[in-house]
Design a protein around this motif. Structure first.
Motif, PDB file in Angstrom:
ATOM      1  N   ASN A 126       0.824  -1.215   0.000  1.00 33.75           N
ATOM      2  CA  ASN A 126       0.000   0.000   0.000  1.00 33.75           C
ATOM      3  C   ASN A 126       0.857   1.264   0.000  1.00 33.75           C
ATOM      4  O   ASN A 126       0.416   2.330   0.444  1.00 33.75           O
ATOM      5  CB  ASN A 126      -0.931   0.005   1.216  1.00 33.75           C
ATOM      6  CG  ASN A 126      -2.060  -0.999   1.085  1.00 33.75           C
ATOM      7  OD1 ASN A 126      -2.564  -1.245  -0.004  1.00 33.75           O
ATOM      8  ND2 ASN A 126      -2.464  -1.597   2.199  1.00 33.75           N
ATOM      9  N   ARG A 133      -0.168   9.210  -4.127  1.00 34.26           N
ATOM     10  CA  ARG A 133      -0.958   8.231  -4.876  1.00 34.26           C
ATOM     11  C   ARG A 133      -0.373   6.839  -4.660  1.00 34.26           C
ATOM     12  O   ARG A 133       0.838   6.673  -4.541  1.00 34.26           O
ATOM     13  CB  ARG A 133      -0.975   8.588  -6.367  1.00 34.26           C
ATOM     14  CG  ARG A 133      -1.642   9.932  -6.636  1.00 34.26           C
ATOM     15  CD  ARG A 133      -1.673  10.273  -8.117  1.00 34.26           C
ATOM     16  NE  ARG A 133      -0.332  10.460  -8.662  1.00 34.26           N
ATOM     17  CZ  ARG A 133      -0.101  10.838  -9.918  1.00 34.26           C
ATOM     18  NH1 ARG A 133      -1.127  11.029 -10.746  1.00 34.26           N
ATOM     19  NH2 ARG A 133       1.130  10.997 -10.349  1.00 34.26           N
ATOM     20  N   TYR A 134      -1.256   5.843  -4.647  1.00 32.47           N
ATOM     21  CA  TYR A 134      -0.819   4.480  -4.337  1.00 32.47           C
ATOM     22  C   TYR A 134      -0.006   3.907  -5.492  1.00 32.47           C
ATOM     23  O   TYR A 134      -0.407   3.948  -6.647  1.00 32.47           O
ATOM     24  CB  TYR A 134      -2.029   3.601  -4.030  1.00 32.47           C
ATOM     25  CG  TYR A 134      -2.687   3.953  -2.718  1.00 32.47           C
ATOM     26  CD1 TYR A 134      -2.113   3.572  -1.509  1.00 32.47           C
ATOM     27  CD2 TYR A 134      -3.869   4.689  -2.685  1.00 32.47           C
ATOM     28  CE1 TYR A 134      -2.709   3.899  -0.296  1.00 32.47           C
ATOM     29  CE2 TYR A 134      -4.467   5.026  -1.477  1.00 32.47           C
ATOM     30  CZ  TYR A 134      -3.882   4.629  -0.288  1.00 32.47           C
ATOM     31  OH  TYR A 134      -4.457   4.969   0.905  1.00 32.47           O
ATOM     32  N   ALA A 137      -1.521   0.330  -7.224  1.00 33.71           N
ATOM     33  CA  ALA A 137      -2.974   0.277  -7.424  1.00 33.71           C
ATOM     34  C   ALA A 137      -3.352   0.298  -8.891  1.00 33.71           C
ATOM     35  O   ALA A 137      -4.527   0.467  -9.216  1.00 33.71           O
ATOM     36  CB  ALA A 137      -3.644   1.439  -6.693  1.00 33.71           C
ATOM     37  N   GLU A 140      -5.947   2.979 -10.505  1.00 28.94           N
ATOM     38  CA  GLU A 140      -6.813   3.446  -9.408  1.00 28.94           C
ATOM     39  C   GLU A 140      -5.939   4.010  -8.291  1.00 28.94           C
ATOM     40  O   GLU A 140      -5.924   3.499  -7.160  1.00 28.94           O
ATOM     41  CB  GLU A 140      -7.687   2.299  -8.890  1.00 28.94           C
ATOM     42  CG  GLU A 140      -8.596   1.686  -9.930  1.00 28.94           C
ATOM     43  CD  GLU A 140      -9.696   2.651 -10.347  1.00 28.94           C
ATOM     44  OE1 GLU A 140     -10.082   3.504  -9.536  1.00 28.94           O
ATOM     45  OE2 GLU A 140     -10.173   2.549 -11.489  1.00 28.94           O
ATOM     46  N   VAL A 141      -5.218   5.085  -8.610  1.00 29.57           N
ATOM     47  CA  VAL A 141      -4.149   5.564  -7.729  1.00 29.57           C
ATOM     48  C   VAL A 141      -4.668   6.166  -6.426  1.00 29.57           C
ATOM     49  O   VAL A 141      -3.894   6.344  -5.477  1.00 29.57           O
ATOM     50  CB  VAL A 141      -3.269   6.597  -8.466  1.00 29.57           C
ATOM     51  CG1 VAL A 141      -2.521   5.931  -9.604  1.00 29.57           C
ATOM     52  CG2 VAL A 141      -4.130   7.748  -9.016  1.00 29.57           C
ATOM     53  N   GLN A 143      -7.224   4.807  -4.716  1.00 28.09           N
ATOM     54  CA  GLN A 143      -7.941   3.733  -4.027  1.00 28.09           C
ATOM     55  C   GLN A 143      -6.956   2.844  -3.285  1.00 28.09           C
ATOM     56  O   GLN A 143      -6.006   2.349  -3.880  1.00 28.09           O
ATOM     57  CB  GLN A 143      -8.735   2.902  -5.045  1.00 28.09           C
ATOM     58  CG  GLN A 143      -9.457   1.707  -4.472  1.00 28.09           C
ATOM     59  CD  GLN A 143     -10.648   2.101  -3.612  1.00 28.09           C
ATOM     60  OE1 GLN A 143     -11.382   3.020  -3.952  1.00 28.09           O
ATOM     61  NE2 GLN A 143     -10.829   1.433  -2.497  1.00 28.09           N
ATOM     62  N   PRO A 145      -5.196  -0.105  -2.347  1.00 22.55           N
ATOM     63  CA  PRO A 145      -5.222  -1.342  -3.147  1.00 22.55           C
ATOM     64  C   PRO A 145      -5.478  -2.613  -2.349  1.00 22.55           C
ATOM     65  O   PRO A 145      -6.223  -3.476  -2.791  1.00 22.55           O
ATOM     66  CB  PRO A 145      -3.827  -1.359  -3.797  1.00 22.55           C
ATOM     67  CG  PRO A 145      -2.976  -0.486  -2.943  1.00 22.55           C
ATOM     68  CD  PRO A 145      -3.877   0.547  -2.355  1.00 22.55           C
ATOM     69  N   TYR A 156      -8.014  -7.123  -3.306  1.00 19.02           N
ATOM     70  CA  TYR A 156      -7.317  -6.119  -4.106  1.00 19.02           C
ATOM     71  C   TYR A 156      -8.344  -5.219  -4.772  1.00 19.02           C
ATOM     72  O   TYR A 156      -9.217  -5.688  -5.492  1.00 19.02           O
ATOM     73  CB  TYR A 156      -6.451  -6.802  -5.163  1.00 19.02           C
ATOM     74  CG  TYR A 156      -5.722  -5.862  -6.096  1.00 19.02           C
ATOM     75  CD1 TYR A 156      -4.803  -4.934  -5.608  1.00 19.02           C
ATOM     76  CD2 TYR A 156      -5.959  -5.906  -7.466  1.00 19.02           C
ATOM     77  CE1 TYR A 156      -4.139  -4.075  -6.468  1.00 19.02           C
ATOM     78  CE2 TYR A 156      -5.283  -5.047  -8.338  1.00 19.02           C
ATOM     79  CZ  TYR A 156      -4.373  -4.140  -7.830  1.00 19.02           C
ATOM     80  OH  TYR A 156      -3.704  -3.292  -8.686  1.00 19.02           O
ATOM     81  N   GLY A 158      -7.427  -2.372  -6.579  1.00 17.57           N
ATOM     82  CA  GLY A 158      -6.878  -1.663  -7.729  1.00 17.57           C
ATOM     83  C   GLY A 158      -7.269  -2.353  -9.019  1.00 17.57           C
ATOM     84  O   GLY A 158      -8.221  -3.126  -9.062  1.00 17.57           O
ATOM     85  N   ASP A 159      -6.542  -2.059 -10.085  1.00 13.02           N
ATOM     86  CA  ASP A 159      -6.788  -2.731 -11.357  1.00 13.02           C
ATOM     87  C   ASP A 159      -5.459  -3.156 -11.965  1.00 13.02           C
ATOM     88  O   ASP A 159      -4.413  -3.040 -11.335  1.00 13.02           O
ATOM     89  CB  ASP A 159      -7.586  -1.835 -12.316  1.00 13.02           C
ATOM     90  CG  ASP A 159      -6.877  -0.526 -12.644  1.00 13.02           C
ATOM     91  OD1 ASP A 159      -5.637  -0.456 -12.491  1.00 13.02           O
ATOM     92  OD2 ASP A 159      -7.553   0.434 -13.059  1.00 13.02           O
ATOM     93  N   PRO A 178       1.361  -2.973 -11.556  1.00  9.22           N
ATOM     94  CA  PRO A 178       0.086  -3.140 -10.841  1.00  9.22           C
ATOM     95  C   PRO A 178       0.214  -4.123  -9.685  1.00  9.22           C
ATOM     96  O   PRO A 178       1.025  -5.061  -9.721  1.00  9.22           O
ATOM     97  CB  PRO A 178      -0.856  -3.678 -11.922  1.00  9.22           C
ATOM     98  CG  PRO A 178      -0.232  -3.287 -13.219  1.00  9.22           C
ATOM     99  CD  PRO A 178       1.243  -3.303 -12.986  1.00  9.22           C
TER     100      PRO A 178
END
Length: 399
Positions: A126, A133-134, A137, A140-141, A143, A145, A156, A158-159, A178
């Motif tokens: 994380n 920003r993650y 993630a 989905e920075v 969010q 992850p 998880y 993220g994407d 990712p």
């Protein structure tokens, strides 16, 4: 040929203005250090200068993109290296905790140590970058992850997106790895199916392989393997997802079993009444595996039952696969960094070539310019002096 006074004044004035213009042009060149300051100075050279200037500006933007990508990938590579080390340490903790000579209190201490390591690994997964920003993630920075759900399982959020950066003409490089690539999608060491060992297990055996070799005839779903006593020998009965039963008489663990385009290899000595199931599973998650390993160590019967011994063997295999996946993800970041170094070197060389060409086109030769300035100044003074003398002549001076 007769020259009128008006014509003489016009020609001389024009000559003086031209000399002044030439002198001013050289003064501008001396003040800017450039021999071409407007397109009118040399239209062809001005086009070349404009093209080279634009190319250098583009290279500068590429270099900025590379610096940004290097920073992100450098942090990514470092974090994944830390994750590798931590996973190796947790594998040792799992093996130490599975030692049958440990008391439950000692095993619990190992479990607590492993829990702290898992929390640290979750913190790495994380990680945030310098912009908050993650890092793992995907796209989905914003969010978080990785997190535990209500059932205590790691999910998880993220994407699988990769954020590309343009680092040269027609070349893009991913600036992130990712989280699912790094921590979730390790290949299942068994192949295409995961195994569930049952509490009723009495024999000492593990499933070593469960992989599909013929998709055309394979039937996906849950398979149940039962070992049954048949007049002193053990037969294997396999029930497929459709409920059809296949019997393998006098089961021999040294020979793989094939069913519906799938090959299954069992190693060890199963006992009559033992059973296990196989369910489709292409990948394993290192985070889930370590979370399961933690629950395994907290079980008072962690090493005393045949089922848990088989589970331990599978957990260790999954940890190895997960660690390899993290190493692969680290390699992706490392290879991208290596490519960026090479591209950065190419840009530096291109900038040198462009700057050299620009220098030839626009840089002023000061010695030559000063000499030309003195010549123009001398000519201007001469024209002005002669014009002053001729302009003051009058016939009355000679009467």
């Amino acid at each position: 040929m007769r020259i009128s006074t008006g014509q003489m004044f016009h020609q001389t004035t024009t000559s003086i203005l031209n000399r002044q213009s030439d002198t001013n042009r050289i003064l501008e060149q001396l003040s800017t250090g450039k021999k071409i300051n407007t397109a009118g100075d040399d239209p062809v050279a001005a086009i070349g200068i404009d093209n080279l200037t634009q190319q250098n500006a583009l290279v500068d933007q590429y270099v900025k993109n590379i610096d940004y990508a290097k920073n992100r990938l450098g942090v990514t590579e470092g974090k994944l290296g830390s994750a590798e080390t931590l996973i190796a340490s947790m594998r040792e903790q799992l093996q130490r905790g599975a030692n049958g000579s440990l008391s439950q209190t000692e095993r619990q201490m190992v479990a607590e140590e492993m829990r702290q390591s898992l929390d640290e690994l979750m913190s790495i997964a994380n990680t945030k970058d310098e912009s908050g920003r993650y890092l793992f993630a995907g796209t989905e920075v914003n969010q978080l992850p990785f997190a535990f759900d209500a059932n205590g399982e790691i999910i998880y959020s993220g994407d699988s997106g990769v954020r590309d950066s343009v680092v040269s003409s027609g070349i893009t490089i991913g600036t992130n790895v990712p989280g699912d690539t790094a921590f979730m999608n390790a290949p299942n060491p068994l192949g295409d199916y995961g195994v569930n060992y049952l509490p009723s297990q009495q024999g000492d055996f593990t499933v070593q392989k469960a992989s599909i070799f013929d998709d055309n005839v394979h039937v996906s779903g849950t398979y149940t393997f039962d070992f049954v006593d048949n007049a002193g020998v053990i037969d294997l009965q396999i029930t497929d997802p459709n409920g059809a039963t296949t019997t393998v008489p006098n089961f021999d663990p040294t020979n793989p079993v094939t069913i519906n385009g799938m090959e299954v290899k069992v190693e060890g000595t199963p006992a009559a009444g033992d059973s296990f199931t196989l369910e489709p599973q292409e990948t394993v998650s290192i985070l889930d595996t370590l979370n399961q390993a933690l629950a395994y160590l907290e079980d008072p019967d962690a090493v005393s039952t045949p089922q848990n011994k088989s589970i331990l063997a599978q957990l260790l295999n999954n940890v190895d696969s997960g660690q390899n996946q993290v190493s692969t993800a680290r390699g992706i970041a490392g290879n991208s960094l290596k490519s960026l170094e090479s591209i950065s070197t190419n840009h530096a060389e291109e900038k040198v070539v462009n700057s050299s060409a620009l220098s030839l086109l626009e840089d002023l030769d000061y010695a030559e310019a000063i000499t030309e300035f003195e010549k123009q100044q001398l000519a201007l003074n001469a024209v002005s002096s002669v014009f002053g003398q001729v302009g003051s002549l009058s016939l009355f001076n000679y009467i």
